[in-house]
Design an enzyme around this catalytic site. Sequence first.
Site, PDB file in Angstrom:
ATOM      1  N   ASP A   1      -1.791  -5.366  -5.180  1.00  0.00           N
ATOM      2  CA  ASP A   1      -3.207  -5.127  -4.954  1.00  0.00           C
ATOM      3  C   ASP A   1      -3.984  -5.547  -6.193  1.00  0.00           C
ATOM      4  OD1 ASP A   1      -5.391  -4.216  -3.407  1.00  0.00           O
ATOM      5  OD2 ASP A   1      -4.047  -2.757  -2.484  1.00  0.00           O
ATOM      6  N   GLU A   2      -5.286  -5.712  -6.051  1.00  0.00           N
ATOM      7  CA  GLU A   2      -6.074  -6.236  -7.177  1.00  0.00           C
ATOM      8  C   GLU A   2      -6.155  -5.256  -8.350  1.00  0.00           C
ATOM      9  OE1 GLU A   2      -7.255  -5.394  -4.253  1.00  0.00           O
ATOM     10  OE2 GLU A   2      -8.802  -3.891  -4.632  1.00  0.00           O
TER      11      GLU A   2
ATOM     12  N   LYS B   1       1.827  -9.299  -1.710  1.00  0.00           N
ATOM     13  CA  LYS B   1       1.136  -9.366  -2.994  1.00  0.00           C
ATOM     14  C   LYS B   1       0.835  -7.994  -3.561  1.00  0.00           C
ATOM     15  CE  LYS B   1      -3.441 -10.062  -2.973  1.00  0.00           C
ATOM     16  NZ  LYS B   1      -4.000  -8.714  -2.848  1.00  0.00           N
TER      17      LYS B   1
ATOM     18  N   LYS C   1     -12.770  -5.329   7.590  1.00  0.00           N
ATOM     19  CA  LYS C   1     -13.583  -4.202   7.104  1.00  0.00           C
ATOM     20  C   LYS C   1     -14.683  -4.610   6.110  1.00  0.00           C
ATOM     21  CE  LYS C   1     -10.616  -3.045   3.126  1.00  0.00           C
ATOM     22  NZ  LYS C   1      -9.573  -2.192   2.568  1.00  0.00           N
TER      23      LYS C   1
ATOM     24  N   LYS D   1       0.852  -1.200   0.000  1.00  0.00           N
ATOM     25  CA  LYS D   1       0.000   0.000   0.000  1.00  0.00           C
ATOM     26  C   LYS D   1       0.877   1.236   0.000  1.00  0.00           C
ATOM     27  CE  LYS D   1      -3.891  -2.382   0.697  1.00  0.00           C
ATOM     28  NZ  LYS D   1      -5.107  -2.384  -0.068  1.00  0.00           N
TER      29      LYS D   1
ATOM     30  N   HIS E   1      -7.663 -13.547  -6.179  1.00  0.00           N
ATOM     31  CA  HIS E   1      -8.392 -12.465  -5.518  1.00  0.00           C
ATOM     32  C   HIS E   1      -9.828 -12.485  -6.020  1.00  0.00           C
ATOM     33  CE1 HIS E   1      -9.403  -8.420  -4.100  1.00  0.00           C
ATOM     34  NE2 HIS E   1      -8.287  -8.445  -3.377  1.00  0.00           N
TER      35      HIS E   1
HETATM   36  C1  RUB Z   1      -7.171  -5.115   1.901  1.00  0.00           C
HETATM   37  C2  RUB Z   1      -7.104  -5.365   0.447  1.00  0.00           C
HETATM   38  C3  RUB Z   1      -7.978  -6.385  -0.231  1.00  0.00           C
HETATM   39  C4  RUB Z   1      -9.177  -6.819   0.495  1.00  0.00           C
HETATM   40  C5  RUB Z   1     -10.348  -7.413  -0.269  1.00  0.00           C
HETATM   41  O1  RUB Z   1      -6.286  -4.080   2.337  1.00  0.00           O
HETATM   42  O2  RUB Z   1      -6.269  -4.831  -0.223  1.00  0.00           O
HETATM   43  O3  RUB Z   1      -8.163  -6.129  -1.568  1.00  0.00           O
HETATM   44  O4  RUB Z   1      -8.587  -7.851   1.187  1.00  0.00           O
HETATM   45  O5  RUB Z   1     -11.202  -8.120   0.560  1.00  0.00           O
HETATM   46  P1  RUB Z   1      -6.226  -3.689   3.881  1.00  0.00           P
HETATM   47  P2  RUB Z   1     -11.416  -9.716   0.456  1.00  0.00           P
HETATM   48  O6  RUB Z   1      -5.546  -4.813   4.592  1.00  0.00           O
HETATM   49  O7  RUB Z   1      -5.409  -2.433   3.931  1.00  0.00           O
HETATM   50  O8  RUB Z   1      -7.627  -3.488   4.323  1.00  0.00           O
HETATM   51  O9  RUB Z   1     -10.085 -10.334   0.691  1.00  0.00           O
HETATM   52  O10 RUB Z   1     -12.381 -10.022   1.540  1.00  0.00           O
HETATM   53  O11 RUB Z   1     -11.922 -10.037  -0.879  1.00  0.00           O
END
Ligand code: RUB
Length: 409
Positions: free
Chosen positions: A178-179, A176, A307, A150, A266
């Site tokens: 990010d998506e 990893k 979250k 991040k 993801h």
């Molecule tokens: C979380 C993050 C993901 C979420 C998606 O970042 O980047 O894309 O995990 O949610 P952070 P899920 O740790 O800063 O909140 O894994 O439930 O699909």
Amino acid sequence: MTIDYLALGEELDGDEYLICEYTVKSDLDIVTAGKRIAEEESTGTWTRPTTLSEDIFKKYGAKVTKAEGNRVEIGYPVIDFSGEIGEIPQILSIVAGNLFGLDSLEGVRLVDIHFPQDIIDRYPGPQFGIEGLRDILDRPDKPLIGTIVKPKIGLPPKEFADYVYQAGRGGLTNSKDDETLVDQDFCPLQDRVSHVSESLDRLEEEGHKMIHAHNISTSGHRMLEAADLALENGARQLMVDVLTVGFAGVQALAEDPSIKVPIHVHRAMHAAITKNPEHGISMPVIGKLVRLAGGDALHIGTYGIGKMHAEVSEEIYSREVITEDMKGLDPMMPVASGGLHPGMIDKLMEKSGPDVQIQAGGGVSGHPEGVSSGAAALRQAVDAAYKGIDLREYAKDHQELRKALEKWM
Ligand code: RUB
């Protein structure tokens, strides 16, 4: 000739039928609603075609075997899925296709799916899964611990790779992309992979094993090229956003003999499909499909602790369907991610057990002393929870964890 989809009470052979469970919201009674689904996904039309013979119907027609409360069970003959080319896209067009748009049904949810052995045998399943990931990382028992770099915008490759190095120094086993990060101008894939690979090599020379999942989600024909590019530059793991790319994309990677690294999956966009409890497709169904397609690790949520919105019982069932027996397919690693920080890890692990990849983005990089200390705090929290020691107690002589708890608890 009578055409009747109803076979209430009939026990179908799970190797002859692909069996689906749906919940339905409709003014129609549940039996009629079930028949509408079976009809739409069998003959595919609202009236009796003159071209439909009894023989065709008997051999290829779906059967409604249960219809109680708001739930129906429908079996589709395995022959409807024959042929070498259709695969998961075709399975979905049948069991999760037009039925969602039928005007007579206000809501339909595909809550579970049971595949015949004949269908399972056509798919690779995870090539690494829980055991393979643990072997690569030399981590036989404890949870894998990861971070998502991040911010997901703006970090150039060198800074990105330094983040990964710092995370490894703090003791994380995984990191990893990010998506949303793929090949943007600020952090092109090739440069990012080669810099991250240098960080991972350096960590390995220092005695620490870590892997990083590189996001190669793109259009079908380019994804294998992107995979090659990443592998040529030292990628140890690939990542794909299964719902934006498609299950077929995961399968293409899992079946490619030149890809000998695990595939992290993801689920960005899943909530558009999974969140409404009265409509869509449940996460366990998505989990089974990803396992079939050959994903090695899949995001399934944080059991309501982080979250993201969660239906806790569905997340627990997601974990079961990707890790427990599925007619010979290896288990996938469940990934818990989204809003986690060290202070949540004890509660999380009560639900997840040790077979989990725990990930925190902000919960690592937001640590007051930076990424390395954030990683150390997360690792300490996992160690404490694994040993059954209270986090605050453990934090007394683990200052990184103490600072994390002071900030976030
Ligand atoms: C979380 C993050 C993901 C979420 C998606 O970042 O980047 O894309 O995990 O949610 P952070 P899920 O740790 O800063 O909140 O894994 O439930 O699909």
